[in-house]
Design a protein around this motif. Sequence first.
Motif, PDB file in Angstrom:
ATOM      1  N   ARG A 176      56.780  57.581  -0.097  1.00  0.00           N
ATOM      2  CA  ARG A 176      56.268  58.735   0.638  1.00  0.00           C
ATOM      3  C   ARG A 176      54.764  58.858   0.385  1.00  0.00           C
ATOM      4  O   ARG A 176      54.300  58.691  -0.747  1.00  0.00           O
ATOM      5  CB  ARG A 176      56.990  59.991   0.182  1.00  0.00           C
ATOM      6  N   PHE A 177      54.002  59.199   1.429  1.00  0.00           N
ATOM      7  CA  PHE A 177      52.548  59.261   1.379  1.00  0.00           C
ATOM      8  C   PHE A 177      52.054  60.646   1.767  1.00  0.00           C
ATOM      9  O   PHE A 177      52.633  61.298   2.628  1.00  0.00           O
ATOM     10  CB  PHE A 177      51.948  58.240   2.361  1.00  0.00           C
TER      11      PHE A 177
ATOM     12  N   GLN B 292      43.560  60.963  -1.354  1.00  0.00           N
ATOM     13  CA  GLN B 292      42.576  61.964  -0.959  1.00  0.00           C
ATOM     14  C   GLN B 292      41.845  61.476   0.281  1.00  0.00           C
ATOM     15  O   GLN B 292      40.646  61.247   0.264  1.00  0.00           O
ATOM     16  CB  GLN B 292      41.622  62.255  -2.113  1.00  0.00           C
ATOM     17  N   GLY B 293      42.630  61.274   1.345  1.00  0.00           N
ATOM     18  CA  GLY B 293      42.062  60.875   2.614  1.00  0.00           C
ATOM     19  C   GLY B 293      42.323  59.446   3.034  1.00  0.00           C
ATOM     20  O   GLY B 293      41.944  59.056   4.127  1.00  0.00           O
ATOM     21  N   GLU B 294      42.973  58.645   2.194  1.00  0.00           N
ATOM     22  CA  GLU B 294      43.181  57.238   2.522  1.00  0.00           C
ATOM     23  C   GLU B 294      44.648  56.849   2.654  1.00  0.00           C
ATOM     24  O   GLU B 294      44.975  55.666   2.667  1.00  0.00           O
ATOM     25  CB  GLU B 294      42.511  56.367   1.463  1.00  0.00           C
ATOM     26  N   ALA B 295      45.548  57.816   2.772  1.00  0.00           N
ATOM     27  CA  ALA B 295      46.976  57.498   2.865  1.00  0.00           C
ATOM     28  C   ALA B 295      47.287  56.628   4.076  1.00  0.00           C
ATOM     29  O   ALA B 295      48.061  55.672   3.982  1.00  0.00           O
ATOM     30  CB  ALA B 295      47.812  58.774   2.886  1.00  0.00           C
TER      31      ALA B 295
ATOM     32  N   SER C 133      49.891  64.058   6.543  1.00  0.00           N
ATOM     33  CA  SER C 133      50.546  65.194   5.896  1.00  0.00           C
ATOM     34  C   SER C 133      51.905  64.784   5.342  1.00  0.00           C
ATOM     35  O   SER C 133      52.377  65.353   4.358  1.00  0.00           O
ATOM     36  CB  SER C 133      50.720  66.362   6.871  1.00  0.00           C
ATOM     37  N   HIS C 134      52.544  63.823   5.972  1.00  0.00           N
ATOM     38  CA  HIS C 134      53.827  63.298   5.500  1.00  0.00           C
ATOM     39  C   HIS C 134      54.016  61.929   6.124  1.00  0.00           C
ATOM     40  O   HIS C 134      54.239  61.811   7.318  1.00  0.00           O
ATOM     41  CB  HIS C 134      54.971  64.231   5.900  1.00  0.00           C
TER      42      HIS C 134
ATOM     43  N   ALA D 264      59.082  48.664   7.061  1.00  0.00           N
ATOM     44  CA  ALA D 264      59.117  49.509   8.261  1.00  0.00           C
ATOM     45  C   ALA D 264      58.354  50.801   8.020  1.00  0.00           C
ATOM     46  O   ALA D 264      58.378  51.347   6.916  1.00  0.00           O
ATOM     47  CB  ALA D 264      60.556  49.835   8.642  1.00  0.00           C
ATOM     48  N   GLU D 265      57.680  51.275   9.063  1.00  0.00           N
ATOM     49  CA  GLU D 265      57.095  52.611   9.029  1.00  0.00           C
ATOM     50  C   GLU D 265      58.162  53.569   9.528  1.00  0.00           C
ATOM     51  O   GLU D 265      58.718  53.388  10.609  1.00  0.00           O
ATOM     52  CB  GLU D 265      55.862  52.692   9.918  1.00  0.00           C
ATOM     53  N   LEU D 266      58.474  54.585   8.738  1.00  0.00           N
ATOM     54  CA  LEU D 266      59.524  55.532   9.083  1.00  0.00           C
ATOM     55  C   LEU D 266      58.979  56.837   9.642  1.00  0.00           C
ATOM     56  O   LEU D 266      59.631  57.493  10.454  1.00  0.00           O
ATOM     57  CB  LEU D 266      60.382  55.823   7.854  1.00  0.00           C
ATOM     58  N   ARG D 267      57.791  57.216   9.184  1.00  0.00           N
ATOM     59  CA  ARG D 267      57.250  58.514   9.598  1.00  0.00           C
ATOM     60  C   ARG D 267      55.752  58.544   9.312  1.00  0.00           C
ATOM     61  O   ARG D 267      55.295  58.027   8.298  1.00  0.00           O
ATOM     62  CB  ARG D 267      57.959  59.604   8.805  1.00  0.00           C
TER      63      ARG D 267
END
Length: 160
Positions: free
Chosen positions: A89-90, A34-37, A77-78, A55-58
């Motif tokens: 997934r976040f 809720q705002g901290e992803a 958002s994704h 790795a960061e993918l997106r």
Amino acid sequence: MRWGPQRYPRPMIEQNTPAATTSAPSATPFLMFQGEAGAAMDLYLSAFGPHAPTAELRRDLFDASTPRGEEWAGKVSHGEIEVAGQRLRFFDSFTEHAFGFTPAVSLFVELENPESVDALAEALKADGGQDYMPAGDYGFSRRFAWVGDRFGMTWQLNAA
């Protein structure tokens, strides 16, 4: 940017096309915040980076068109990262919830050495995390720790 539920079209499969060229079904842990992803993604990338392939993918962000307007602009958002071969997934939900993460579900991470267990346990507990099982030798592993991070996500860290 469209903020509502999105439907992704399935790839068209032509006859005589090998199955290997289509996207395979998969299951991915979906971590809703809720705002901290974004902060969680940053923590996991920095904490795990020295100890496991990471790795960061997106990282797609909301704009001001969500129901929460400017307040939610810049939230995730994704997002997707990969830690030790596992994609995560976040999402920052703009709908308020009365629930969060529970220790009943955790991510189990195999590590190469006991030092990595100790370092990760400390990094994940920083700024408000907690021990469920402090790093130690519990007889089933050279080194094991079960910790919750400041976001409520729990991690079982193991060097067999």
